[in-house]
Design an enzyme around this catalytic site. Structure first.
Site, short mmCIF file in Angstrom:
data_model
loop_
_atom_site.label_atom_id
_atom_site.label_comp_id
_atom_site.label_asym_id
_atom_site.label_seq_id
_atom_site.Cartn_x
_atom_site.Cartn_y
_atom_site.Cartn_z
N ASP A 78 -5.68 -6.28 5.43
CA ASP A 78 -6.77 -6.24 5.09
C ASP A 78 -7.61 -6.96 4.59
OD1 ASP A 78 -8.29 -3.73 4.50
OD2 ASP A 78 -7.26 -3.75 2.99
N ASP A 130 -11.33 -8.95 6.84
CA ASP A 130 -12.89 -8.82 6.77
C ASP A 130 -13.36 -9.80 5.97
OD1 ASP A 130 -12.85 -5.72 6.17
OD2 ASP A 130 -14.21 -6.03 4.03
N LYS A 160 3.22 -14.97 1.49
CA LYS A 160 3.55 -16.01 0.10
C LYS A 160 4.95 -16.01 -0.18
CE LYS A 160 1.25 -17.52 -2.94
NZ LYS A 160 0.14 -18.72 -3.14
N ASP A 162 -3.13 -18.11 1.12
CA ASP A 162 -4.10 -18.69 0.24
C ASP A 162 -4.83 -19.57 1.03
OD1 ASP A 162 -1.40 -19.82 0.17
OD2 ASP A 162 -1.99 -20.08 -2.13
N TYR A 166 1.07 -1.41 0.17
CA TYR A 166 -0.11 -0.05 0.07
C TYR A 166 0.58 1.21 0.20
CZ TYR A 166 -4.00 -2.67 1.13
OH TYR A 166 -5.60 -3.89 1.43
C1 LIG Z 1 -7.46 2.45 2.65
C2 LIG Z 1 -7.91 1.25 2.78
C3 LIG Z 1 -7.09 0.53 3.16
C4 LIG Z 1 -8.89 0.55 4.01
C5 LIG Z 1 -9.10 -0.74 4.59
O1 LIG Z 1 -9.82 -0.89 4.10
C6 LIG Z 1 -8.46 -0.87 5.78
O2 LIG Z 1 -7.79 0.07 6.18
O3 LIG Z 1 -9.44 -2.09 5.99
MG LIG Z 2 -10.56 -2.80 4.69
#
Ligand SMILES: CC(C)CC(=O)C(=O)O
Ligand SMILES: [Mg+2]
Ligand SMILES: NC(=O)C1=CN([C@@H]2O[C@H](COP(=O)(O)OP(=O)(O)OC[C@H]3O[C@@H](n4cnc5c(N)ncnc54)[C@H](O)[C@@H]3O)[C@@H](O)[C@H]2O)C=CC1
Length: 357
Positions: free
Chosen positions: A248, A252, A192, A224, A141
Site C-alpha cells: 500500500d 503510493d 522486514k 525501509d 489489515y
Molecule cells: C482502504 C485502504 C487499504 C485502501 C488503500 O489505501 C489502497 O488499497 O491503496
Molecule cells: Mg493506498
C-alpha cells in the site's frame, strides 16, 4: 456473449472519475462489439448514507455475479468518526476479502510525455516500468485480534495483528514469480525480516518457491531500504512482491515516479481471474466536486480490466494508445501540469480520450 461489468463509483472524486471511464468503456464496447453490459451499485460512504452499511448485501451479490468490477474510491472525513467496522473503507476491504482478490497488481509505468512531472530527474526515471505485486486479503489489515483495549492500569492500548499463513504467502509469491517470468525475470521480495517473524516466514517461502522458477532472479530487501531505493534508483526493480501494508505504502510512493498518484492503475485478482479494477489513489476529499481530478488512473484501470478479466486485448490497447495520444497533445489535469501543457478538467480529459479513440 454478454459480460456484465459492475461500476462502483464510491465517494469523493470516485463518481467523477468513474463517469469518464464509463464513457470510455461504452465507446470501446461499441467500437469492438464487446457485448458488455453495465450495472452500478453503492459502496463506501455513499452506501452508508443510503443503507447504513459500507457494503450492502445487494452490492456484494452484484459483485459476486459480475464478470469484472470497476471501482472509484471510498472514504471521506464525514465518515471518519464512525467505528472502524462501519467505515467506508470496510466496504472496500469487504469486497476484497469476500471475493478473495488476493493479488493486487500495481504497474508503475512512466509515460515518456510525463518525464518532467515525475518527482525524480528524467535520467533517473526514463523508461520506468515496475510492477508492484501486493498481497491484498491478508496481513495486518485483516489480522485478528485487533482493536483498542483497556489495560489493568486503566490506559488504553491499540493493537493489530500482522499474520500470514504459508499458503497465503505461496499463492501471492506464485503470481509474482509468474509475472517476473513474463517480464524482466527479476523479482525483489520486500519484507522486514530483521524484526518481524511473519516476514521471516515470508522470506523462507519466497526462497522455497524460487526452485520452481529457476529463470527468475530473486532478491530480498527490507522495506525501509526499498522505500529509499525507489526514489534513489527505481529502475533497478522489475517486479516487487510484498505484503498488504508495505505494498500500500510503496505503491503510493512509486506513483510519484510516474508523475502523479492520478496515473497509477490497479488490478485485484482472485484465483479465477475475476477482478476488481481501481485507481491506486483514494477519494481525494480535498479536490472532490471541483472537476479537477485526473481520471487517467481509472481509465487505464478499465484497460487492465479488458485485458485481464474480459480477454479483450485489442480494446485494452486502444484505450492505452488513446491515453498516450492525449498526453502527446499536451493535455494535462492539474496534478500533471509541471511541463506547462494545456490544463484540462476531469471531463475534458475524459472527452479527449474518447476523441482519441
Ligand atoms: C482502504 C485502504 C487499504 C485502501 C488503500 O489505501 C489502497 O488499497 O491503496
Ligand atoms: Mg493506498
Ligand atoms: N482505494 C480507495 O478507495 C482508497 C481510499 N482512501 C480513502 O480516501 C480518503 C482520502 O485519503 P488520502 O489519504 O487523502 O489519499 P488520496 O489518495 O485520496 O489523496 C492524496 C492526495 O492525492 C491527490 N489525488 C488523489 N487522487 C487524485 C487524482 N485522481 N487526481 C489528482 N489528485 C489526486 C489528493 O487530492 C490528495 O492531495 C480517505 O478516506 C482514505 O481512507 C485512500 C486510499 C485508497
Amino acid at each position: 456473449m454478454s459480460r456484465n461489468v459492475l461500476l462502483l463509483p464510491g465517494d469523493g472524486i470516485g463518481p467523477e472519475i468513474v463517469a469518464e471511464a464509463e464513457k470510455v468503456l461504452n465507446k470501446v464496447n461499441d467500437q469492438f462489439n464487446l457485448g458488455l453490459t453495465f450495472d452500478k451499485a453503492l459502496v463506501g460512504g455513499a452506501a452508508i448514507d443510503a443503507t447504513d452499511s459500507p457494503l450492502p448485501d445487494e452490492t456484494l451479490e452484484k459483485a459476486r455475479n459480475a464478470d469484472a468490477i470497476l471501482l472509484g474510491a471510498v472514504g471521506g472525513p464525514q465518515w471518519d468518526s464512525l467505528p472502524m467496522a462501519k467505515r467506508p473503507e470496510k466496504g472496500l476491504l469487504g469486497l476484497r476479502s469476500n471475493l478473495q482478490l488476493f493479488a493486487n497488481l500495481r504497474p508503475a509505468i512512466l509515460y515518456p510525455q510525463l518525464a518532467s512531472a515525475s518527482s525524480l530527474k528524467p535520467e533517473v526515471v526514463s523508461g520506468l516500468d515496475i510492477l508492484i505485486v501486493r498481497e491484498l486479503t491478508g496481513g495486518i489489515y485483516f489480522g485478528q485480534p485487533r482493536g483498542v483495549r483497556e489495560l489493568e492500569n486503566g490506559e488504553r492500548q491499540g493493537y493489530n495483528t500482522y499474520q500470514y499463513t504459508e499458503s497465503e504467502i505461496r499463492r501471492i509469491g506464485r503470481v509474482a514469480f509468474e509475472a517476473a517470468q513474463q517480464r524482466g525475470k527479476k523479482l525483489c521480495s520486500v519484507d522486514k525480516a530483521n524484526v518481524l517473524e511473519v516476514t521471516v516466514l515470508w522470506r523462507e517461502i519466497m526462497e522455497d518457491l524460487k526452485r520452481e522458477y529457476p529463470d527468475v532472479e530473486l532478491s530480498h530487501m527490507y522495506v525501509d531500504n526499498a522505500a529509499m531505493q525507489l526514489v534513489r534508483a527505481p529502475k533497478q526493480f522489475d517486479v516487487i512482491v510484498t505484503g498488504n501494508m508495505f505494498g500500500d505504502i510503496l505503491s503510493d510512493e512509486a506513483a510519484m515516479l510516474t508523475g502523479s498518484i492520478g496515473m497509477l492503475p490497479s488490478a485485484s485478482l482472485n484465483s479465477e481471474k475475476q477482478g476488481m479494477y481501481e485507481p491506486c489513489h483514494g477519494s481525494a476529499p480535498d479536490i472532490a466536486g471541483q472537476g479537477i481530478a485526473n481520471p487517467l488512473a481509472t481509465i487505464i484501470s478499465a484497460a487492465m480490466m479488458l485485458r485481464y478479466s474480459l480477454n479483450e486485448e485489442k480494446a485494452a490497447e486502444a484505450i492505452e494508445a488513446a491515453v498516450s495520444k492525449v498526453l502527446d497533445q499536451g493535455l494535462r489535469t492539474a496534478d500533471i501540469m509541471s511541463d506547462g501543457g494545456q490544463k484540462v478538467s476531469t471531463r475534458e480529459m475524459g472527452e479527449a480520450v474518447l476523441s482519441a479513440l
